[in-house]
Design a protein around this motif. Structure first.
Motif, PDB file in Angstrom:
ATOM      1  N   ASN A   1      -8.077   0.754  -4.793  1.00  0.00           N
ATOM      2  CA  ASN A   1      -7.067  -0.006  -5.232  1.00  0.00           C
ATOM      3  C   ASN A   1      -6.742   0.327  -6.810  1.00  0.00           C
ATOM      4  O   ASN A   1      -5.571   0.044  -7.215  1.00  0.00           O
ATOM      5  N   GLY A  10       0.590  -1.348   0.190  1.00  0.00           N
ATOM      6  CA  GLY A  10       0.110   0.102  -0.003  1.00  0.00           C
ATOM      7  C   GLY A  10       0.799   1.091  -0.012  1.00  0.00           C
ATOM      8  O   GLY A  10       1.939   1.184   0.180  1.00  0.00           O
ATOM      9  N   PRO A  16       3.039   2.483   3.734  1.00  0.00           N
ATOM     10  CA  PRO A  16       4.522   2.114   4.287  1.00  0.00           C
ATOM     11  C   PRO A  16       5.589   2.490   3.564  1.00  0.00           C
ATOM     12  O   PRO A  16       6.831   2.296   3.910  1.00  0.00           O
ATOM     13  N   LYS A  29      -8.529   7.973   5.892  1.00  0.00           N
ATOM     14  CA  LYS A  29      -8.597   7.040   6.827  1.00  0.00           C
ATOM     15  C   LYS A  29      -9.180   7.425   8.087  1.00  0.00           C
ATOM     16  O   LYS A  29      -9.314   6.483   9.348  1.00  0.00           O
ATOM     17  N   GLY A  82      -4.801  -6.448   6.004  1.00  0.00           N
ATOM     18  CA  GLY A  82      -4.369  -7.259   4.990  1.00  0.00           C
ATOM     19  C   GLY A  82      -5.535  -7.271   4.044  1.00  0.00           C
ATOM     20  O   GLY A  82      -5.986  -6.068   3.535  1.00  0.00           O
ATOM     21  N   TYR A 135       2.036  -7.423  -5.355  1.00  0.00           N
ATOM     22  CA  TYR A 135       2.680  -7.106  -3.798  1.00  0.00           C
ATOM     23  C   TYR A 135       4.145  -7.530  -3.900  1.00  0.00           C
ATOM     24  O   TYR A 135       4.677  -7.100  -3.283  1.00  0.00           O
TER      25      TYR A 135
END
Ligand code: GLP
Length: 240
Positions: A164, A37, A40, A201, A139, A79
């Motif tokens: 996404n 994502g 991080p 968020k 996750g 990923y």
């Protein structure tokens, strides 16, 4: 749950990186649970700088939370590709010690069982890094009446597909499923660090900050784990 509210994204990245850095320094053969994502990326950039300054990742092992399914690891939206690009290719980690679920697993159930066994065989994850979806997923454990404990194949929610899709050329290209560690797999970690940045968020963080638990916001289950640190910037913390 410890809640650390910091000024902005840079401070959030620094605070998260410090925890992973000290884990690697104290235990050079530690097991890091890693996440993908946008959130991080700043933290990984700092770890890359720390590597340039001498931090040694040669004995570190990693386990990633999730992977789209079906998607080949060479696809730049996978990923696996994300982790290689943002971290693994830029530090001295042994790629054989890095684990990301296999987006092409032929027998998914068998693969999921093996991934779970792998987490156990590593002796448990020392620190699990998490992001949070706008809908409170961790996750790819999406809001639902029932959640799965262990690594499993799951269908993505429409809002997650939309969120996404910014990484893909078209929304239609976003895989509709993913392999993800389950809640119990995540709970095997000795310590959990969850990052939340930006106003997008704020709703999820607000639900989390109530301290109550609901499968409608899977991140709230983290209140059941003894060592969780939520690091959020002011925008994500909102008016709590
Ligand atoms: C994805 C990942 C999650 C991640 C979340 C938030 O769906 N599966 O692990 O935490 O999105 O991503 P971002 O940090 O880009 O907001």
């Amino acid at each position: 749950m410890k809640i650390l509210v910091v000024e902005d994204y840079a401070a959030l990245s620094a605070a998260g990186a410090e925890i992973l850095e000290s884990t690697v320094r104290e235990k050079p053969n530690c097991v890091l649970g890693l996440a993908t994502g946008e959130t991080p990326i700043g933290l990984y950039d700092i770890l890359v700088k720390k590597y340039a300054e001498g931090l040694d990742f040669s004995k570190v092992q990693t386990v990633n939370l999730d992977e789209y399914y079906p998607l080949e690891p060479t696809n730049e939206q996978s990923y696996r590709a994300f982790m290689n690009m943002h971290l693994f290719d830029k530090i001295n980690i042994n790629k054989d010690n890095t684990n990301v679920p296999d987006g092409l697993a032929a027998d998914v159930d068998k693969f999921c069982g093996e991934y779970e066994a792998l987490i156990d065989s590593l002796g448990g994850i020392d620190v699990q890094l998490l992001g949070i979806g706008r809908n409170g997923h961790i996750g790819f454990n999406e809001p639902a009446d029932e959640l799965y404990p262990y690594t499993h194949l799951t269908a993505l929610k429409e809002d997650t597909i939309q969120a996404n899709s910014r990484f893909f050329e078209n929304e239609a290209d976003v895989p509709r499923s993913a392999i993800t560690m389950g809640m119990a797999s995540i709970f095997k970690a000795k310590r959990i660090v969850i990052l939340a940045s930006g106003a997008g968020k704020a709703n999820a963080v607000k639900t989390l900050a109530t301290g109550r638990i609901t499968t409608a916001c899977p991140a709230t289950l983290l209140h059941l784990h003894p060592d969780v640190t939520l690091i959020c910037d002011k925008a994500a913390y909102g008016n709590n």
